[in-house]
Design a protein around this motif. Sequence first.
Motif, PDB file in Angstrom:
ATOM      1  N   ALA A   1     -64.225  17.211  56.598  1.00 40.76           N
ATOM      2  CA  ALA A   1     -63.166  16.686  55.736  1.00 40.76           C
ATOM      3  C   ALA A   1     -62.026  16.174  56.610  1.00 40.76           C
ATOM      4  CB  ALA A   1     -62.663  17.768  54.778  1.00 40.76           C
ATOM      5  N   ARG A   2     -61.259  15.230  56.076  1.00 40.00           N
ATOM      6  CA  ARG A   2     -60.152  14.649  56.853  1.00 40.00           C
ATOM      7  C   ARG A   2     -58.822  15.273  56.444  1.00 40.00           C
ATOM      8  NH1 ARG A   2     -60.309  10.381  60.050  1.00 40.00           N
ATOM      9  NH2 ARG A   2     -62.237   9.601  59.101  1.00 40.00           N
ATOM     10  N   VAL A   3     -58.013  15.592  57.439  1.00 35.32           N
ATOM     11  CA  VAL A   3     -56.676  16.114  57.182  1.00 35.32           C
ATOM     12  C   VAL A   3     -55.794  14.979  56.656  1.00 35.32           C
ATOM     13  CG1 VAL A   3     -54.632  17.193  58.186  1.00 35.32           C
ATOM     14  CG2 VAL A   3     -56.925  17.873  58.972  1.00 35.32           C
ATOM     15  N   LEU A   4     -55.267  15.183  55.454  1.00 33.27           N
ATOM     16  CA  LEU A   4     -54.379  14.182  54.856  1.00 33.27           C
ATOM     17  C   LEU A   4     -52.905  14.510  55.064  1.00 33.27           C
ATOM     18  CD1 LEU A   4     -56.154  13.663  51.404  1.00 33.27           C
ATOM     19  CD2 LEU A   4     -56.494  12.391  53.534  1.00 33.27           C
ATOM     20  N   ASP A   5     -52.607  15.800  55.160  1.00 36.43           N
ATOM     21  CA  ASP A   5     -51.210  16.198  55.246  1.00 36.43           C
ATOM     22  C   ASP A   5     -51.120  17.509  56.023  1.00 36.43           C
ATOM     23  OD1 ASP A   5     -48.484  16.283  54.874  1.00 36.43           O
ATOM     24  OD2 ASP A   5     -48.570  16.867  52.753  1.00 36.43           O
TER      25      ASP A   5
ATOM     26  N   TYR B   1     -50.193  24.633  56.510  1.00 40.39           N
ATOM     27  CA  TYR B   1     -51.301  24.229  55.649  1.00 40.39           C
ATOM     28  C   TYR B   1     -51.798  22.856  56.086  1.00 40.39           C
ATOM     29  CZ  TYR B   1     -50.250  27.996  52.376  1.00 40.39           C
ATOM     30  OH  TYR B   1     -50.047  29.220  51.807  1.00 40.39           O
ATOM     31  N   LEU B   2     -53.085  22.762  56.322  1.00 38.15           N
ATOM     32  CA  LEU B   2     -53.719  21.478  56.589  1.00 38.15           C
ATOM     33  C   LEU B   2     -54.424  21.061  55.302  1.00 38.15           C
ATOM     34  CD1 LEU B   2     -55.227  22.246  60.101  1.00 38.15           C
ATOM     35  CD2 LEU B   2     -53.004  21.228  59.560  1.00 38.15           C
ATOM     36  N   VAL B   3     -53.852  20.083  54.627  1.00 43.48           N
ATOM     37  CA  VAL B   3     -54.362  19.651  53.333  1.00 43.48           C
ATOM     38  C   VAL B   3     -55.393  18.545  53.576  1.00 43.48           C
ATOM     39  CG1 VAL B   3     -53.773  18.800  51.048  1.00 43.48           C
ATOM     40  CG2 VAL B   3     -52.116  20.192  52.325  1.00 43.48           C
ATOM     41  N   THR B   4     -56.608  18.777  53.119  1.00 40.20           N
ATOM     42  CA  THR B   4     -57.707  17.831  53.385  1.00 40.20           C
ATOM     43  C   THR B   4     -58.223  17.217  52.089  1.00 40.20           C
ATOM     44  OG1 THR B   4     -59.582  19.367  53.151  1.00 40.20           O
ATOM     45  CG2 THR B   4     -58.400  19.393  55.260  1.00 40.20           C
ATOM     46  N   ASP B   5     -59.101  16.237  52.265  1.00 39.68           N
ATOM     47  CA  ASP B   5     -59.728  15.595  51.107  1.00 39.68           C
ATOM     48  C   ASP B   5     -61.012  16.305  50.675  1.00 39.68           C
ATOM     49  OD1 ASP B   5     -61.314  14.855  53.251  1.00 39.68           O
ATOM     50  OD2 ASP B   5     -60.967  12.705  53.042  1.00 39.68           O
TER      51      ASP B   5
ATOM     52  N   PRO C   1     -52.406  14.650  60.504  1.00 33.13           N
ATOM     53  CA  PRO C   1     -53.152  13.812  59.559  1.00 33.13           C
ATOM     54  C   PRO C   1     -54.077  12.838  60.291  1.00 33.13           C
ATOM     55  CG  PRO C   1     -50.896  14.043  58.822  1.00 33.13           C
ATOM     56  CD  PRO C   1     -50.962  14.683  60.186  1.00 33.13           C
ATOM     57  N   GLY C   2     -55.282  12.707  59.782  1.00 29.88           N
ATOM     58  CA  GLY C   2     -56.292  11.857  60.403  1.00 29.88           C
ATOM     59  C   GLY C   2     -57.340  12.633  61.164  1.00 29.88           C
ATOM     60  N   ASP C   3     -56.997  13.862  61.617  1.00 24.72           N
ATOM     61  CA  ASP C   3     -57.992  14.689  62.301  1.00 24.72           C
ATOM     62  C   ASP C   3     -59.082  15.127  61.319  1.00 24.72           C
ATOM     63  OD1 ASP C   3     -56.617  14.471  64.671  1.00 24.72           O
ATOM     64  OD2 ASP C   3     -55.563  16.391  64.446  1.00 24.72           O
ATOM     65  N   LEU C   4     -60.223  15.526  61.867  1.00 23.06           N
ATOM     66  CA  LEU C   4     -61.358  15.931  61.051  1.00 23.06           C
ATOM     67  C   LEU C   4     -61.533  17.443  61.116  1.00 23.06           C
ATOM     68  CD1 LEU C   4     -63.903  13.117  62.039  1.00 23.06           C
ATOM     69  CD2 LEU C   4     -62.546  13.279  59.935  1.00 23.06           C
ATOM     70  N   ALA C   5     -61.507  18.082  59.964  1.00 26.71           N
ATOM     71  CA  ALA C   5     -61.758  19.518  59.872  1.00 26.71           C
ATOM     72  C   ALA C   5     -63.244  19.741  59.664  1.00 26.71           C
ATOM     73  CB  ALA C   5     -60.962  20.124  58.722  1.00 26.71           C
TER      74      ALA C   5
END
Length: 419
Positions: A309-313, A322-326, A387-391
């Motif tokens: 998933a991608r970190v959006l915020d 908090y790393l908010v992802t999609d 933001p933009g990193d991949l979890a």
Amino acid sequence: MSESAPASNKPVHAPMAQFPVQQGELIVGGQRLSVLAERVGQTPFYAYDRGLLKARVAQLRAALPAAVKLHYAMKANPMPALVGLMAGLVDGIDVASAGELKVALDAGADPAEISFAGPAKRAVELRQSVAAGVLVNVESERELPLLAEASQALGLPARVALRVNPDFELKGSGMKMGGGPKQFGIDAEVLPEVMARIGRMAGDGLAFEGFHLFAGSQNLKAESICEAQQKSYELALRLAADAPAPVRFLNLGGGFGIPYFPGETPLELAPIGANLQALVERAARELPQASLVIELGRYLVGEAGVYVARVLDRKISRGQVYLVTDGGLHHHLSASGNFGQVIRKNYPAMLSQTRGETAREAASVVGPLCTPLDLLADRMELTAAQPGDLAVIYQSGAYGASASPQAFLGHGGCPEILV
């Protein structure tokens, strides 16, 4: 590698060495994760590594007796391309619905080596099974006349094995599938009467082949698995005395686990191989027509997959990152803890990024859903993310996309790729 907190007295995740990490970026199927994300065209997604799937089957082949057949329980991951790959690697496929049966047949699996289990098979599914020539693991006497009717209507034998609800459980299993009152299988103590009925129905097209025993799943203790296999064999041997025909099929179940949580270690295969070799030698004398089968799902595919998933915020609430992802529980229910965990624990996770970041921090990886249950990692020590990193959630090859409520809140489905 997993990125759980390294406190000296705190359990840590087993190393996730199956996937290389180069300059902070995960490599899956020989490709950089950022490139795979561009190939998919969106996040989140699941990625399964062909090389790891092949290696796991080869590892089992080397550890287990050659006489033991290896079946893939495709409920663990029914992605058609993955099932197609597995069908060419294992000896048979175990299905749990007519939908899975279609996938297995389309994938080229040999119908003679497909078995169908499930406690609520519909009449149309039983008819489909007879038409396809697959083995039905009967879980209730209700199924017998339906199979006989289908056999007579189609002019084909109804191949049956009896799924046994044993009088023991698989110790230390994450999910107990046998022993005590269960919706699965037929209680061992009433099976002689059921087998006598099958014998009386032989003229109706019922072709008895053997027994299916599955005591439990997700077990990391070799001694418990060996004990369950021994007890299963002994029970099958006793039942064989009343069987209407020689036993030709004996499914001893599976239960092989993989390490998900801190403090867990990989299953040791050598004792299981030695135990099965002893059972093979016994079966050659005591059940000479029987093929011994091991049925595995999670163990074959679980460690070969990742959820991305991608970190959006990146937000901080009262000191907590908090790393908010999609992505979230709608795609990966088991990682969120809502697929059977009693006390929620983190799956192994990491941040895949191209920035060369080395700083680390405690952070929670969450998704877009309007529920606090949408939690993929709870205060884990991870590489500092932007933001933009991949979890990445490791150990995601089993019970992922198909076991999750993907329609929840209308966020859309999750692609799967095999690389």
